[in-house]
Design an enzyme around this catalytic site. Structure first.
Site, short mmCIF file in Angstrom:
data_model
loop_
_atom_site.label_atom_id
_atom_site.label_comp_id
_atom_site.label_asym_id
_atom_site.label_seq_id
_atom_site.Cartn_x
_atom_site.Cartn_y
_atom_site.Cartn_z
N SER A 127 0.84 -1.28 -0.14
CA SER A 127 0.03 -0.02 -0.05
C SER A 127 0.77 1.22 -0.09
CB SER A 127 -0.92 0.00 1.33
OG SER A 127 -1.64 1.22 1.45
N TYR A 152 -2.21 -0.22 9.87
CA TYR A 152 -2.73 -0.76 8.57
C TYR A 152 -1.33 -0.57 7.84
CZ TYR A 152 -4.04 -1.07 3.82
OH TYR A 152 -4.32 -1.56 2.64
#
Length: 335
Positions: A127, A152
């Site tokens: 990501s 995350y």
């Protein structure tokens, strides 16, 4: 060939399954169908390819160790595309352990399955959030990413480190793809475009964080899938020029690589909203708010490495992408 796709009922995973099936591959899809967002949308996604003769769907959690061991032993995939993850930066602020179970423990089970069953290539979703506190634009895979701002993001950086270990110790070719703000038809309801569209069509106010000063490298789903499909076909290679005294953070003496995959265009949030208003023919009611904890002001991908190695060329403009999304949204929800 036989390819395992995790997160097969997800936004990116389901689209990837369809692409791989169209190419003539046999696809084993796995998803736990959790209720992070409406499970009915996940069911609708997989309904598009569930009855394809080359597709097998398994409802299971990546954290199920014995189940994952059995899956690899039974299906023996030649390649694996890990698109599964507990997503969402904001959700991770209140539910951190969910990310440990799915994004770290589940990923470890995938690595073990690949190692024990001689998988030829593991491609996995990382990501843009790994860039965290970085400010230098565009974000480059050669930049340091040691300062994540959410769990995350930390879980995604952990995946890259774990994969390198397996590449080094066991010769497992692994490639990380750092996705940049993926959007499009069949997208996630927790993403801004989905939430904004729903609010505008129902006359509700949209919440705009960082007072509208965010900038993002929005990437249309078809451009993402094109890149992922190309990478799957070419297992990661060692970098013969890798220098341990001046280590490159995007490659290694092991068969391990990291790439950005983005639209390669920096778009202001207000410009994105304007494209949405134009597509819907409605002006949004807006509430401007401070930046949320764990978020970053800007993301912008340097995709030169992906262009050089895979001839990756994102082609869908934000205006066209938003138009395609709103057409799908109104069709899917009957508006």
């Amino acid at each position: 060939m036989s390819i395992l796709v995790t997160g097969a009922a997800g936004f990116i995973g389901s689209a990837l399954c369809m692409r791989l099936l169209d190419q003539g591959n046999t696809v084993i899809g796995i998803d736990n169908h959790n209720d992070y967002y409406d499970p009915a949308l996940k069911e609708a996604r997989i309904a598009r390819h569930l009855n394809h003769p080359g597709y097998t769907h398994i409802r299971m959690d990546l954290a199920d160790r014995s189940g994952m061991e059995q899956l690899f032993a039974e299906y023996k995939p030649r390649r694996v595309a890990n698109m599964a993850a507990q997503a969402g930066v904001r959700y991770s602020l209140d539910n951190p352990l969910t990310y440990i179970d799915s994004n770290i423990l589940g990923f470890a089970h995938i690595l073990e399955g690949c190692r024990r069953h001689s998988v030829e290539h593991l491609v996995y979703a990382s990501s843009s959030s790994v860039y965290g506190a970085n400010k230098t634009m565009p974000f480059s895979v050669h930049h340091n990413v040691d300062h994540p701002l959410s769990l995350y993001a930390a879980s995604k950086k952990s995946n890259e480190l774990m994969a390198h270990t397996y590449s080094h110790l066991y010769g497992l070719p692994t490639t990380a793809l750092r996705f940049f703000t993926v959007y499009g038809p069949w997208g996630r309801p927790d993403m801004a475009l989905f939430k904004f569209t729903k609010a505008i069509l129902t006359g509700e106010t949209i919440k705009i964080y960082n007072y509208g000063n965010h900038r993002r490298d929005f990437t249309y789903i078809d451009d993402i899938i094109e890149g992922v499909a190309r990478v799957i076909d070419q297992p990661a290679q060692t970098n013969p020029e890798w220098d341990p005294f001046h280590p490159d953070s995007a490659s290694s003496s092991a068969p391990w690589r990291v790439y950005n995959i983005g639209g390669n265009r920096l778009t202001g949030l207000m410009e994105f909203i304007a494209a949405l208003e134009k597509s819907l023919g409605v002006e949004a009611r807006k509430e401007f708010l401070p930046m949320q904890l764990g978020d970053v002001p800007d993301t912008y991908a340097d995709v030169d490495a992906l262009v050089k190695d895979f001839n990756y060329q994102p082609s869908i403009s934000v205006e066209d992408g938003v138009e395609r999304f709103t057409a799908w949204y109104k069709w899917f929800y009957g508006q």
